[in-house]
Design an enzyme around this catalytic site. Structure first.
Site, PDB file in Angstrom:
ATOM      1  N   GLN A  97       0.843  -1.188   0.000  1.00 54.14           N
ATOM      2  CA  GLN A  97       0.000   0.000   0.000  1.00 54.14           C
ATOM      3  C   GLN A  97       0.879   1.238   0.000  1.00 54.14           C
ATOM      4  O   GLN A  97       1.556   1.526   0.977  1.00 54.14           O
ATOM      5  CB  GLN A  97      -0.929   0.039   1.216  1.00 54.14           C
ATOM      6  CG  GLN A  97      -1.825   1.284   1.221  1.00 54.14           C
ATOM      7  CD  GLN A  97      -2.756   1.356   2.412  1.00 54.14           C
ATOM      8  OE1 GLN A  97      -3.103   0.337   2.994  1.00 54.14           O
ATOM      9  NE2 GLN A  97      -3.157   2.557   2.772  1.00 54.14           N
ATOM     10  N   CYS A 103      -6.630   1.814   2.464  1.00 55.19           N
ATOM     11  CA  CYS A 103      -6.617   0.445   2.990  1.00 55.19           C
ATOM     12  C   CYS A 103      -7.914  -0.314   2.701  1.00 55.19           C
ATOM     13  O   CYS A 103      -7.899  -1.539   2.578  1.00 55.19           O
ATOM     14  CB  CYS A 103      -6.301   0.436   4.475  1.00 55.19           C
ATOM     15  SG  CYS A 103      -7.485   1.323   5.512  1.00 55.19           S
ATOM     16  N   HIS A 175      -8.123   0.650  10.363  1.00 61.91           N
ATOM     17  CA  HIS A 175      -7.377   0.129   9.216  1.00 61.91           C
ATOM     18  C   HIS A 175      -7.941  -1.229   8.806  1.00 61.91           C
ATOM     19  O   HIS A 175      -8.166  -2.092   9.649  1.00 61.91           O
ATOM     20  CB  HIS A 175      -5.893   0.004   9.587  1.00 61.91           C
ATOM     21  CG  HIS A 175      -5.021  -0.431   8.453  1.00 61.91           C
ATOM     22  ND1 HIS A 175      -4.595   0.442   7.474  1.00 61.91           N
ATOM     23  CD2 HIS A 175      -4.508  -1.654   8.140  1.00 61.91           C
ATOM     24  CE1 HIS A 175      -3.838  -0.222   6.607  1.00 61.91           C
ATOM     25  NE2 HIS A 175      -3.774  -1.487   6.986  1.00 61.91           N
ATOM     26  N   ASP A 190      -2.147  -7.417   4.387  1.00 64.81           N
ATOM     27  CA  ASP A 190      -2.212  -5.981   4.677  1.00 64.81           C
ATOM     28  C   ASP A 190      -1.044  -5.322   3.960  1.00 64.81           C
ATOM     29  O   ASP A 190       0.123  -5.619   4.239  1.00 64.81           O
ATOM     30  CB  ASP A 190      -2.116  -5.767   6.192  1.00 64.81           C
ATOM     31  CG  ASP A 190      -2.119  -4.301   6.604  1.00 64.81           C
ATOM     32  OD1 ASP A 190      -2.024  -3.418   5.733  1.00 64.81           O
ATOM     33  OD2 ASP A 190      -2.195  -4.037   7.813  1.00 64.81           O
TER      34      ASP A 190
END
Length: 219
Positions: A97, A103, A175, A190
């Site tokens: 990211q 996110c 998040h 993630d």
């Protein structure tokens, strides 16, 4: 709200998007606009106890969860992702990211990217997955930064929430992460981490994912 309004570069030069609200309906509009079959969609999980998990429609291909975000919690997860003992199957679809506040869409991409064998995906999203299939995570992130279709769909989804959308440079307190099963193991995916986290063998994504989520919340 246009893509140019939601995807802005603040003074430090980092691209940022308007944060997504936790809304399955908005996410579904986004993925269907990008080419995911309308028989596929996100729905709410009302709780992590077994009786509430029993209410979730099957089959479940991925989980997306919105966690409270704190520096205290991020450090151990970064260490866990970078540990030599964290073995990751090469079949896990993962991208870094590099876009601030993105996110929510990152979790959606990680969920769908790891379900390409079981979910019908066409249109712009299929084209993005095909274009980036052989790229490392950092180069996938660079392609996402210039993908107008995904930016526009994120922008429209950010405007779909029940509350007023914050500005693109807002500091958010939560998040998103995605949980998927690949090669028989449960992964927490993630893009803010250096790699997916392998949570061990799994034959039940919903319940094993719920246990991993509970463990994180209680840590």
């Amino acid at each position: 709200m246009s893509a140019s309004e939601s995807a802005t570069k603040p003074s430090e030069g980092k691209l940022r998007w308007v944060p997504l609200e936790s809304s399955p309906e908005a996410m579904n509009k986004m993925i269907h606009a990008l080419g995911v079959d309308k028989s596929v969609g996100f729905s709410d999980v009302w709780g992590l106890d077994d009786e509430l998990l029993d209410m979730v429609a099957q089959p479940v291909r991925a989980l997306v969860f919105l966690f409270p975000q704190s520096e205290d919690g991020r450090g151990p997860r970064m260490e866990e992702a970078a540990a030599a003992s964290n073995t990751v199957s090469p079949k896990v679809w993962f991208t870094r990211q590099t876009i601030g506040n993105a996110c929510g869409t990152m979790a959606v991409l990680h969920a769908l990217g790891n379900c390409q064998d079981t979910v019908t995906i066409g249109g712009e999203l299929a084209a993005f997955f095909a274009q980036t299939s052989d790229l490392p995570p950092g180069e996938r992130a660079a392609k996402l930064e210039t993908n107008a279709a995904i930016a526009e769909s994120h922008s429209a989804s950010a405007a779909e929430g029940q509350t007023a959308a914050p500005s693109a440079d807002a500091e958010v307190e939560h998040h998103y992460s995605a949980f998927v099963v690949v090669d028989g193991s449960l992964y927490e995916v993630d893009g803010m981490l250096s790699a997916p986290i392998n949570h061990g063998p799994s034959s039940d994504l919903l319940r094993d994912g719920a246990r991993a989520i509970k463990k994180r919340i209680e840590a």
